[in-house]
Design a protein around this motif. Sequence first.
Motif, mmCIF file in Angstrom:
data_model
loop_
_atom_site.group_PDB
_atom_site.id
_atom_site.type_symbol
_atom_site.label_atom_id
_atom_site.label_comp_id
_atom_site.label_asym_id
_atom_site.label_seq_id
_atom_site.Cartn_x
_atom_site.Cartn_y
_atom_site.Cartn_z
ATOM 1 N N ALA A 11 22.566 -9.109 8.274
ATOM 2 C CA ALA A 11 23.898 -9.407 7.727
ATOM 3 C C ALA A 11 23.779 -10.097 6.357
ATOM 4 O O ALA A 11 23.135 -9.556 5.458
ATOM 5 N N TYR A 88 19.349 -14.457 11.797
ATOM 6 C CA TYR A 88 20.733 -13.971 11.778
ATOM 7 C C TYR A 88 21.705 -15.138 11.672
ATOM 8 O O TYR A 88 21.631 -16.071 12.459
ATOM 9 N N VAL A 91 28.684 -15.104 12.368
ATOM 10 C CA VAL A 91 29.863 -15.119 11.494
ATOM 11 C C VAL A 91 31.054 -15.710 12.245
ATOM 12 O O VAL A 91 31.031 -15.836 13.475
ATOM 13 N N ALA A 92 32.100 -16.072 11.500
ATOM 14 C CA ALA A 92 33.182 -16.856 12.102
ATOM 15 C C ALA A 92 34.571 -16.248 11.919
ATOM 16 O O ALA A 92 35.500 -16.584 12.639
ATOM 17 N N GLY A 93 34.740 -15.350 10.963
ATOM 18 C CA GLY A 93 36.094 -14.901 10.606
ATOM 19 C C GLY A 93 36.712 -14.007 11.660
ATOM 20 O O GLY A 93 36.056 -13.472 12.537
ATOM 21 N N GLY A 94 38.035 -13.865 11.540
ATOM 22 C CA GLY A 94 38.721 -13.008 12.515
ATOM 23 C C GLY A 94 39.840 -12.253 11.840
ATOM 24 O O GLY A 94 40.681 -11.644 12.462
ATOM 25 N N GLY B 42 45.379 -11.419 13.965
ATOM 26 C CA GLY B 42 44.945 -11.269 12.583
ATOM 27 C C GLY B 42 44.168 -9.985 12.367
ATOM 28 O O GLY B 42 44.555 -8.925 12.859
ATOM 29 N N GLY B 43 43.042 -10.092 11.641
ATOM 30 C CA GLY B 43 42.259 -8.912 11.274
ATOM 31 C C GLY B 43 41.692 -8.178 12.469
ATOM 32 O O GLY B 43 41.735 -6.941 12.532
ATOM 33 N N LEU B 44 41.131 -8.906 13.421
ATOM 34 C CA LEU B 44 40.595 -8.275 14.637
ATOM 35 C C LEU B 44 41.730 -7.954 15.611
ATOM 36 O O LEU B 44 41.759 -6.886 16.224
ATOM 37 N N GLY B 45 42.659 -8.896 15.754
ATOM 38 C CA GLY B 45 43.753 -8.726 16.713
ATOM 39 C C GLY B 45 44.595 -7.489 16.407
ATOM 40 O O GLY B 45 45.103 -6.847 17.328
ATOM 41 N N ALA B 130 39.927 -12.700 19.359
ATOM 42 C CA ALA B 130 40.167 -12.211 17.991
ATOM 43 C C ALA B 130 40.541 -13.406 17.125
ATOM 44 O O ALA B 130 41.341 -13.293 16.195
ATOM 45 N N LEU B 131 39.945 -14.547 17.446
ATOM 46 C CA LEU B 131 40.242 -15.803 16.752
ATOM 47 C C LEU B 131 39.455 -15.898 15.449
ATOM 48 O O LEU B 131 38.598 -15.046 15.168
ATOM 49 N N ASP B 132 39.711 -16.950 14.669
ATOM 50 C CA ASP B 132 39.026 -17.059 13.386
ATOM 51 C C ASP B 132 38.263 -18.382 13.252
ATOM 52 O O ASP B 132 37.864 -18.752 12.164
ATOM 53 N N ARG B 137 37.515 -20.700 19.783
ATOM 54 C CA ARG B 137 36.707 -19.736 20.541
ATOM 55 C C ARG B 137 36.027 -20.404 21.734
ATOM 56 O O ARG B 137 35.963 -19.844 22.816
ATOM 57 N N ALA B 154 34.493 -11.074 19.188
ATOM 58 C CA ALA B 154 34.011 -10.518 17.912
ATOM 59 C C ALA B 154 34.312 -11.525 16.805
ATOM 60 O O ALA B 154 35.152 -12.417 16.963
ATOM 61 N N ALA B 155 33.593 -11.396 15.709
ATOM 62 C CA ALA B 155 33.831 -12.204 14.516
ATOM 63 C C ALA B 155 33.352 -11.387 13.323
ATOM 64 O O ALA B 155 32.474 -10.527 13.461
ATOM 65 N N VAL B 156 33.938 -11.656 12.146
ATOM 66 C CA VAL B 156 33.620 -10.873 10.948
ATOM 67 C C VAL B 156 33.440 -11.760 9.728
ATOM 68 O O VAL B 156 33.949 -12.876 9.675
ATOM 69 N N GLY B 161 29.841 -7.946 10.890
ATOM 70 C CA GLY B 161 30.537 -8.470 12.053
ATOM 71 C C GLY B 161 29.653 -8.438 13.277
ATOM 72 O O GLY B 161 28.608 -7.781 13.286
#
Lengths: 94, 250
Positions: A11, A88, A91-94, B42-45, B130-132, B137, B154-156, B161
């Motif tokens: 990543a 690795y 990551v944290a974003g959603g 959000g983005g995942l949700g 699908a939290l940020d 989480r 999941a997380a991005v 991701g």
Amino acid sequence: MKESVRVRAFARFRELFGGTIEMDLPWPATVRSVIRELEKINPAGLAELVDNEGNLKKSVILMINRERIMGPAREDCPLRPGDEIAFYPPVAGG
Amino acid sequence: MTGERWPLTPRERERYERQIPLLGEEGQERLLHSSVCIAGAGGLGSPVAFYLAAAGIGRIRIIDSDRVSRSNLNRQIIHAEADIGRSKVDSAARRLEALNPDIEVDPRPLHLTEENVVNVVRGMNLVVDALDNYPARYILNRAACMHTVPLVHAAVNGYCGQVMAIIPRKTACLQCAIPHPPEETPPPVLGTTAGILGCIQANEAIRILLGEGTVMGDALHVWDGRAGTWDMIPVKRDPACRACGAGGKG
Ligand SMILES: [Zn+2]
């Protein structure tokens, strides 16, 4: 004496250090020797891998030969020739 | 499972005609009688909610305390320009009801806490993370473990991701995999990254609800959208885990 290991960076670390790196290390070597080599590849990028004391950030996942290495002194884990060391950053974003 | 059947209506038979050959009528009935909680709109949700609603998950609870802003719209595709300022869960509920009026959508404009998480998770067949952020989480993960509800995480970040399925008492939980959360800085995210990971979450959710199990347990599956690769980071259950193991008791 030098021996070689294979380093895999996933990543964000792939962007910083390259995906798969064949590395010759002064022997005997530990994970710390790998960190020193990664610093040569991208000195600025190292701040994303290690904290101010030069230890791996707690959140960074370290694997040797696909086995997760946990615990406080994991940087001092000794390596064997041919080992695969993987990093690795979760990551944290959603 | 009691083996009880809930016959499909002609309208349902038509709506799900292209997936019934895959799932069987019994599988479709099972989805229609499933309850899923999606934490985060959000983005995942967004893709998770769209695909679960389209597939006919009978009851979708969606949780988020935010309102839609213009800067959400590059990735949070369930919301539109006209929704700016509206609560995300209301915006999502409208879109889902327009897509599939035959399912029940339960929008909850709340911020997940230790206190309210029990009511959010209880009675659900599955929960989607699908939290940020990791504090929320971990709250969700612990509740899912405690109430034995499967969780799909999941997380991005940017082009990358991670996704992992958690089957309580069987597989490692989120805290076994990531005991120390990464720093929280609002990461750059491309909509497609959230789309890819969200679709996989929905896919795994459907397979778990159908009783087919999951191939995404005990590992973080990591997508790199620049390299075009999937990698697997194996994870083991930690007997001392604070969420699913001995570390959480007492
Ligand atoms: Zn655990």
